[in-house]
Design a protein around this motif. Sequence first.
Motif, PDB file in Angstrom:
ATOM      1  N   GLY A   1      55.483 -27.853  38.544  1.00 37.48           N
ATOM      2  CA  GLY A   1      56.562 -28.790  38.848  1.00 37.48           C
ATOM      3  C   GLY A   1      56.054 -30.079  39.457  1.00 37.48           C
ATOM      4  O   GLY A   1      56.493 -31.177  39.089  1.00 37.48           O
ATOM      5  N   GLU A   2      55.126 -29.972  40.382  1.00 40.72           N
ATOM      6  CA  GLU A   2      54.558 -31.160  41.024  1.00 40.72           C
ATOM      7  C   GLU A   2      53.768 -31.981  40.016  1.00 40.72           C
ATOM      8  O   GLU A   2      53.908 -33.221  39.952  1.00 40.72           O
ATOM      9  CB  GLU A   2      53.664 -30.748  42.186  1.00 40.72           C
ATOM     10  N   ALA A   3      52.942 -31.323  39.206  1.00 38.03           N
ATOM     11  CA  ALA A   3      52.152 -32.038  38.202  1.00 38.03           C
ATOM     12  C   ALA A   3      53.059 -32.710  37.179  1.00 38.03           C
ATOM     13  O   ALA A   3      52.802 -33.842  36.743  1.00 38.03           O
ATOM     14  CB  ALA A   3      51.194 -31.062  37.508  1.00 38.03           C
ATOM     15  N   LEU A   4      54.118 -32.038  36.795  1.00 39.19           N
ATOM     16  CA  LEU A   4      55.040 -32.605  35.811  1.00 39.19           C
ATOM     17  C   LEU A   4      55.787 -33.807  36.375  1.00 39.19           C
ATOM     18  O   LEU A   4      56.014 -34.791  35.656  1.00 39.19           O
ATOM     19  CB  LEU A   4      56.030 -31.530  35.365  1.00 39.19           C
ATOM     20  N   ALA A   5      56.145 -33.749  37.649  1.00 38.19           N
ATOM     21  CA  ALA A   5      56.803 -34.897  38.278  1.00 38.19           C
ATOM     22  C   ALA A   5      55.910 -36.132  38.211  1.00 38.19           C
ATOM     23  O   ALA A   5      56.380 -37.240  37.929  1.00 38.19           O
ATOM     24  CB  ALA A   5      57.156 -34.557  39.730  1.00 38.19           C
ATOM     25  N   HIS A   6      54.619 -35.951  38.441  1.00 37.11           N
ATOM     26  CA  HIS A   6      53.670 -37.069  38.371  1.00 37.11           C
ATOM     27  C   HIS A   6      53.567 -37.602  36.943  1.00 37.11           C
ATOM     28  O   HIS A   6      53.553 -38.821  36.721  1.00 37.11           O
ATOM     29  CB  HIS A   6      52.295 -36.627  38.877  1.00 37.11           C
ATOM     30  N   GLN A   7      53.477 -36.701  35.982  1.00 38.56           N
ATOM     31  CA  GLN A   7      53.361 -37.110  34.575  1.00 38.56           C
ATOM     32  C   GLN A   7      54.589 -37.896  34.129  1.00 38.56           C
ATOM     33  O   GLN A   7      54.484 -38.923  33.443  1.00 38.56           O
ATOM     34  CB  GLN A   7      53.186 -35.877  33.691  1.00 38.56           C
ATOM     35  N   LEU A   8      55.767 -37.411  34.485  1.00 35.68           N
ATOM     36  CA  LEU A   8      57.004 -38.081  34.066  1.00 35.68           C
ATOM     37  C   LEU A   8      57.213 -39.398  34.802  1.00 35.68           C
ATOM     38  O   LEU A   8      57.705 -40.376  34.224  1.00 35.68           O
ATOM     39  CB  LEU A   8      58.195 -37.145  34.280  1.00 35.68           C
TER      40      LEU A   8
ATOM     41  N   GLU B   1      43.015 -19.208  32.058  1.00 40.59           N
ATOM     42  CA  GLU B   1      43.626 -20.010  33.119  1.00 40.59           C
ATOM     43  C   GLU B   1      43.639 -21.491  32.764  1.00 40.59           C
ATOM     44  O   GLU B   1      42.678 -22.032  32.231  1.00 40.59           O
ATOM     45  CB  GLU B   1      42.866 -19.797  34.431  1.00 40.59           C
ATOM     46  N   GLN B   2      44.758 -22.147  33.063  1.00 40.89           N
ATOM     47  CA  GLN B   2      44.881 -23.585  32.917  1.00 40.89           C
ATOM     48  C   GLN B   2      45.243 -24.187  34.273  1.00 40.89           C
ATOM     49  O   GLN B   2      45.777 -23.492  35.145  1.00 40.89           O
ATOM     50  CB  GLN B   2      45.966 -23.940  31.901  1.00 40.89           C
ATOM     51  N   THR B   3      44.987 -25.469  34.433  1.00 42.80           N
ATOM     52  CA  THR B   3      45.415 -26.163  35.650  1.00 42.80           C
ATOM     53  C   THR B   3      46.860 -26.635  35.467  1.00 42.80           C
ATOM     54  O   THR B   3      47.331 -26.791  34.333  1.00 42.80           O
ATOM     55  CB  THR B   3      44.535 -27.381  35.931  1.00 42.80           C
ATOM     56  N   PRO B   4      47.581 -26.885  36.572  1.00 45.76           N
ATOM     57  CA  PRO B   4      48.931 -27.417  36.456  1.00 45.76           C
ATOM     58  C   PRO B   4      48.974 -28.737  35.686  1.00 45.76           C
ATOM     59  O   PRO B   4      49.917 -28.996  34.934  1.00 45.76           O
ATOM     60  CB  PRO B   4      49.362 -27.626  37.910  1.00 45.76           C
ATOM     61  N   GLU B   5      47.944 -29.550  35.866  1.00 47.34           N
ATOM     62  CA  GLU B   5      47.887 -30.837  35.169  1.00 47.34           C
ATOM     63  C   GLU B   5      47.766 -30.650  33.658  1.00 47.34           C
ATOM     64  O   GLU B   5      48.399 -31.371  32.879  1.00 47.34           O
ATOM     65  CB  GLU B   5      46.711 -31.664  35.697  1.00 47.34           C
ATOM     66  N   GLN B   6      46.955 -29.687  33.238  1.00 48.00           N
ATOM     67  CA  GLN B   6      46.829 -29.401  31.811  1.00 48.00           C
ATOM     68  C   GLN B   6      48.150 -28.922  31.226  1.00 48.00           C
ATOM     69  O   GLN B   6      48.541 -29.323  30.127  1.00 48.00           O
ATOM     70  CB  GLN B   6      45.747 -28.338  31.585  1.00 48.00           C
ATOM     71  N   VAL B   7      48.827 -28.082  31.971  1.00 48.62           N
ATOM     72  CA  VAL B   7      50.116 -27.570  31.508  1.00 48.62           C
ATOM     73  C   VAL B   7      51.144 -28.697  31.427  1.00 48.62           C
ATOM     74  O   VAL B   7      51.899 -28.796  30.456  1.00 48.62           O
ATOM     75  CB  VAL B   7      50.613 -26.449  32.436  1.00 48.62           C
ATOM     76  N   ALA B   8      51.171 -29.555  32.431  1.00 47.81           N
ATOM     77  CA  ALA B   8      52.130 -30.666  32.451  1.00 47.81           C
ATOM     78  C   ALA B   8      51.926 -31.597  31.256  1.00 47.81           C
ATOM     79  O   ALA B   8      52.897 -32.079  30.654  1.00 47.81           O
ATOM     80  CB  ALA B   8      52.006 -31.445  33.756  1.00 47.81           C
ATOM     81  N   VAL B   9      50.679 -31.858  30.911  1.00 46.71           N
ATOM     82  CA  VAL B   9      50.381 -32.686  29.735  1.00 46.71           C
ATOM     83  C   VAL B   9      50.955 -32.044  28.476  1.00 46.71           C
ATOM     84  O   VAL B   9      51.515 -32.714  27.603  1.00 46.71           O
ATOM     85  CB  VAL B   9      48.857 -32.909  29.591  1.00 46.71           C
ATOM     86  N   GLN B  10      50.830 -30.719  28.384  1.00 43.50           N
ATOM     87  CA  GLN B  10      51.361 -29.989  27.238  1.00 43.50           C
ATOM     88  C   GLN B  10      52.887 -30.088  27.178  1.00 43.50           C
ATOM     89  O   GLN B  10      53.471 -30.195  26.099  1.00 43.50           O
ATOM     90  CB  GLN B  10      50.949 -28.521  27.318  1.00 43.50           C
ATOM     91  N   VAL B  11      53.539 -30.049  28.335  1.00 44.97           N
ATOM     92  CA  VAL B  11      54.999 -30.195  28.371  1.00 44.97           C
ATOM     93  C   VAL B  11      55.412 -31.542  27.798  1.00 44.97           C
ATOM     94  O   VAL B  11      56.326 -31.630  26.963  1.00 44.97           O
ATOM     95  CB  VAL B  11      55.541 -30.061  29.812  1.00 44.97           C
ATOM     96  N   ILE B  12      54.741 -32.597  28.238  1.00 45.10           N
ATOM     97  CA  ILE B  12      55.072 -33.950  27.784  1.00 45.10           C
ATOM     98  C   ILE B  12      54.864 -34.081  26.275  1.00 45.10           C
ATOM     99  O   ILE B  12      55.713 -34.623  25.553  1.00 45.10           O
ATOM    100  CB  ILE B  12      54.221 -35.008  28.521  1.00 45.10           C
ATOM    101  N   LYS B  13      53.746 -33.578  25.789  1.00 44.95           N
ATOM    102  CA  LYS B  13      53.464 -33.670  24.350  1.00 44.95           C
ATOM    103  C   LYS B  13      54.507 -32.915  23.544  1.00 44.95           C
ATOM    104  O   LYS B  13      54.980 -33.395  22.508  1.00 44.95           O
ATOM    105  CB  LYS B  13      52.062 -33.109  24.056  1.00 44.95           C
ATOM    106  N   ALA B  14      54.861 -31.718  24.003  1.00 44.80           N
ATOM    107  CA  ALA B  14      55.865 -30.918  23.295  1.00 44.80           C
ATOM    108  C   ALA B  14      57.220 -31.617  23.313  1.00 44.80           C
ATOM    109  O   ALA B  14      57.962 -31.603  22.322  1.00 44.80           O
ATOM    110  CB  ALA B  14      55.965 -29.534  23.922  1.00 44.80           C
ATOM    111  N   LEU B  15      57.547 -32.242  24.445  1.00 44.96           N
ATOM    112  CA  LEU B  15      58.809 -32.974  24.563  1.00 44.96           C
ATOM    113  C   LEU B  15      58.843 -34.161  23.605  1.00 44.96           C
ATOM    114  O   LEU B  15      59.842 -34.376  22.909  1.00 44.96           O
ATOM    115  CB  LEU B  15      58.984 -33.458  26.008  1.00 44.96           C
TER     116      LEU B  15
END
Length: 264
Positions: free
Chosen positions: A14-21, A208-222
Motif C-alpha cells: 500500500g505504501e509503495a503503491l501510494a508513492h507510485q500513483l 519473494e518480491q519487494t513492495p516496490e516491484q509489486v507496486a510497479v506491476q499494479v500500475i502496469k496492469a492498470l
Amino acid sequence: MNVTLITGTTSGIGEALAHQLAAKKHNLLLVARTEKKLKEQSQYLSSQFGIVADFIVADLGKPGGAFYVYEQAKKKNLNVNILVNNAGIGSSGEFVTNNLQSELELLQLNNSSLVALCSLFLADMKSTGSGTIINVGSMASFFPIPYMSVYAASKMFVRSFTQALTEECKPYGIKVMLFCPGFTSTNFMNTSANNNAWGKILTQGAIEQTPEQVAVQVIKALERRKSIHVSGFQNAMSAKLGSLIPSTTLARVFAQRKRKEMGL
C-alpha cells in the motif's frame, strides 16, 4: 475532486503503491489505522509530488469501518474514481488452535470491509458511468493452504467475488481488476498471528518480491486495463500449473510436506 483511495497504506504494498500513483499525479485518499504515519505520509506525498493527499483514520478490521470511510470521503467532498482494496492480514497455524476472534477479524478486514467498500463506492461510480476498482488478492487465492486455511479461503473469496464483479460492471463502463501478489517482503508475516513456527515453515523457499516491484506491476496492469494479473512470471506460471492439479491433491501434498518439515 477525483481521488484514488488506497487502504492499508502505512506499510508494504500500500505504501509503495501510494508513492507510485503520486508520481503519476494521482490525488490520493489514504486509509489506515495509524494517524501519525498517515499524516506524515500525506504531507510527504503532497510536497514531493505536487498532488493532494488526504487521509482517513479507520480500522477496517471492525464492523462499520468501511461505512465510516465512505461517510468521511463524502464529508471531504472527494469523489473516489479509483478504489484500491489493499488492506489485509493473515494467520498461520492449526485452525483449531488459532485465536478465533483474530480469525473473525481477518475475515472482516479481508472480505466484509472489502465488499462493503466496493458496494458503497461502486454505486457512485455507476451513477457517473466511470471508475476503477482494484482488489488485491494473493497467490493463496489459487490453492487451499493447510495451516493457513482461513487466510487462503479469504483470498479465494476475493478472487471469486472480483472476477464476478468484473463482468457485472462491464455494462456500466467501470473497470474492475483482481491483482494477485505472491510472497512480498513486508511486515505481513511479522504479526502475532503469523510470526510463529508454522508461519516460517509455510513461507520457506517462497518466491519473494519487494513492495516496490509489486507496486510497479499494479500500475502496469492498470494501464493495460487487465481484469486479472498475477505479480511475477514464476508466480503466474505456478498459478497456471496449479489449476491443472485437483485442489484436494494440492492440499494433501502440501500438508504432508509441511508436517514433515515441522517434524510431525
